[in-house]
Design a protein around this motif. Structure first.
Motif, short mmCIF file in Angstrom:
data_model
loop_
_atom_site.label_atom_id
_atom_site.label_comp_id
_atom_site.label_asym_id
_atom_site.label_seq_id
_atom_site.Cartn_x
_atom_site.Cartn_y
_atom_site.Cartn_z
N LEU A 96 -0.02 7.32 10.55
CA LEU A 96 -0.61 6.00 10.79
C LEU A 96 -1.88 5.78 9.98
O LEU A 96 -2.09 4.71 9.41
CB LEU A 96 -0.92 5.82 12.29
CG LEU A 96 0.24 5.36 13.14
CD1 LEU A 96 -0.16 5.35 14.62
CD2 LEU A 96 0.71 3.98 12.72
N MET A 97 -2.74 6.81 9.90
CA MET A 97 -3.96 6.69 9.09
C MET A 97 -3.62 6.52 7.61
O MET A 97 -4.24 5.71 6.92
CB MET A 97 -4.85 7.91 9.30
CG MET A 97 -5.62 7.89 10.60
SD MET A 97 -6.83 9.22 10.71
CE MET A 97 -5.91 10.44 11.62
N ASN A 98 -2.64 7.27 7.15
CA ASN A 98 -2.21 7.14 5.75
C ASN A 98 -1.61 5.77 5.48
O ASN A 98 -1.82 5.18 4.42
CB ASN A 98 -1.22 8.24 5.38
CG ASN A 98 -1.88 9.59 5.24
OD1 ASN A 98 -3.09 9.69 5.03
ND2 ASN A 98 -1.10 10.64 5.36
N LEU A 99 -0.86 5.27 6.44
CA LEU A 99 -0.28 3.93 6.32
C LEU A 99 -1.38 2.87 6.25
O LEU A 99 -1.35 1.98 5.39
CB LEU A 99 0.66 3.67 7.50
CG LEU A 99 1.53 2.43 7.48
CD1 LEU A 99 2.43 2.44 6.25
CD2 LEU A 99 2.38 2.38 8.74
N PHE A 100 -2.36 2.99 7.13
CA PHE A 100 -3.49 2.06 7.13
C PHE A 100 -4.27 2.14 5.82
O PHE A 100 -4.59 1.11 5.22
CB PHE A 100 -4.40 2.36 8.32
CG PHE A 100 -5.58 1.45 8.43
CD1 PHE A 100 -5.43 0.11 8.75
CD2 PHE A 100 -6.86 1.93 8.19
CE1 PHE A 100 -6.52 -0.73 8.85
CE2 PHE A 100 -7.96 1.09 8.28
CZ PHE A 100 -7.80 -0.24 8.61
N SER A 101 -4.55 3.34 5.36
CA SER A 101 -5.29 3.48 4.10
C SER A 101 -4.46 2.98 2.92
O SER A 101 -5.01 2.45 1.95
CB SER A 101 -5.73 4.93 3.88
OG SER A 101 -4.63 5.77 3.68
N ALA A 154 2.96 1.71 -7.17
CA ALA A 154 2.91 3.05 -6.54
C ALA A 154 2.40 2.95 -5.11
O ALA A 154 2.93 3.61 -4.21
CB ALA A 154 2.03 3.98 -7.37
N THR A 155 1.39 2.12 -4.89
CA THR A 155 0.84 1.96 -3.55
C THR A 155 1.86 1.33 -2.62
O THR A 155 2.05 1.78 -1.49
CB THR A 155 -0.45 1.11 -3.59
OG1 THR A 155 -1.37 1.71 -4.50
CG2 THR A 155 -1.10 1.03 -2.24
N PHE A 156 2.54 0.30 -3.09
CA PHE A 156 3.58 -0.34 -2.28
C PHE A 156 4.67 0.68 -1.92
O PHE A 156 5.11 0.75 -0.77
CB PHE A 156 4.19 -1.52 -3.04
CG PHE A 156 5.33 -2.16 -2.31
CD1 PHE A 156 5.10 -2.97 -1.21
CD2 PHE A 156 6.64 -1.93 -2.71
CE1 PHE A 156 6.16 -3.55 -0.52
CE2 PHE A 156 7.71 -2.50 -2.02
CZ PHE A 156 7.47 -3.31 -0.92
N MET A 157 5.07 1.48 -2.90
CA MET A 157 6.12 2.46 -2.64
C MET A 157 5.67 3.52 -1.64
O MET A 157 6.46 3.95 -0.79
CB MET A 157 6.60 3.09 -3.95
CG MET A 157 7.26 2.05 -4.86
SD MET A 157 8.08 2.77 -6.24
CE MET A 157 9.73 2.89 -5.58
#
Length: 169
Positions: A96-101, A154-157
Motif C-alpha cells: 500500500l505504501m509503495n502504491l501510494f508513493s 514506467a511509473t504507471f506500469m
C-alpha cells in the motif's frame, strides 16, 4: 517461455528493457563528461590550454545522465526509500505504501514532463545558447523529455503491477 507470457508481462518486459538501455546511454553520457573533464585537466596541466566550455558540457551532460537514470530506478524499485516506515510493516502495508508513493511519483512525473516541455518551447522561442561553446540549450531538453515520458510509462506500469499484487495479497 516468452509464448506463455501475458500481453501485460511482455509490455512490462519491453519497457524494462528500454529503461535499461536508456540508463546505459545515461551512463555513457556520464562517462563522456568524465573523459572531457579528464582531457581538460590534463591539457591544462601539460599545455596550459584546458578544453574551452568543459563546464558547459558537464552541466548539460550530467543533467541528461540523471534524467536517463530515473525510469530505470522507477521500474526496478531502486528509488530511495525510508526503511523507518517499513521496518515493522507487513507485506500488505508495504504494498500500500509503495502504491501510494507510485501515485505521487506518477503525478510528479507528469508535472515535470509538462513543465519541461514548456521549458523546451521557451528555449526554442528565445534561442538561448551557452556562453563559450555557443550550442543551443534546448538540445538538452530532448533526451530529458524522452526520459520523463519513459518515467511516466514506467511509473504507471509499476502502479498497475503493485495494484495487481495488492489485489492478490
Amino acid at each position: 517461455m516468452a509464448e506463455n507470457q501475458s500481453g501485460w508481462a511482455r509490455a512490462y518486459d519491453r519497457v524494462h528493457r528500454i529503461c535499461e538501455i536508456w540508463a546505459l546511454i545515461g551512463g555513457l553520457t556520464l562517462l563522456s563528461v568524465v573523459l572531457v573533464n579528464a582531457y581538460s585537466i590534463c591539457a591544462d596541466i601539460i599545455a596550459n590550454k584546458p578544453f574551452p566550455g568543459d563546464f558547459e558540457i558537464t552541466e548539460v551532460g550530467v543533467a541528461i545522465a540523471v534524467f536517463c537514470f530515473l525510469p530505470y530506478c522507477q521500474i526496478t524499485g531502486s528509488n530511495v526509500s525510508a526503511d523507518i516506515f517499513t521496518a515493522k510493516a507487513g507485506k500488505s502495508q508495504i504494498i500500500l505504501m509503495n502504491l501510494f508513493s507510485g501515485i505521487i511519483a506518477l503525478g510528479f512525473s507528469l508535472l515535470l514532463l509538462w513543465r519541461m516541455s514548456e521549458g523546451l518551447a521557451s528555449y526554442l522561442e528565445y534561442e538561448e545558447v551557452t556562453g563559450i561553446l555557443g550550442f543551443p540549450l534546448w538540445i538538452g531538453f530532448i533526451p530529458s523529455l524522452f526520459s520523463l515520458g519513459l518515467l511516466v510509462i514506467a511509473t504507471f506500469m509499476t502502479i498497475v503491477d503493485l495494484y495487481g499484487t495488492r489485489r492478490r495479497a
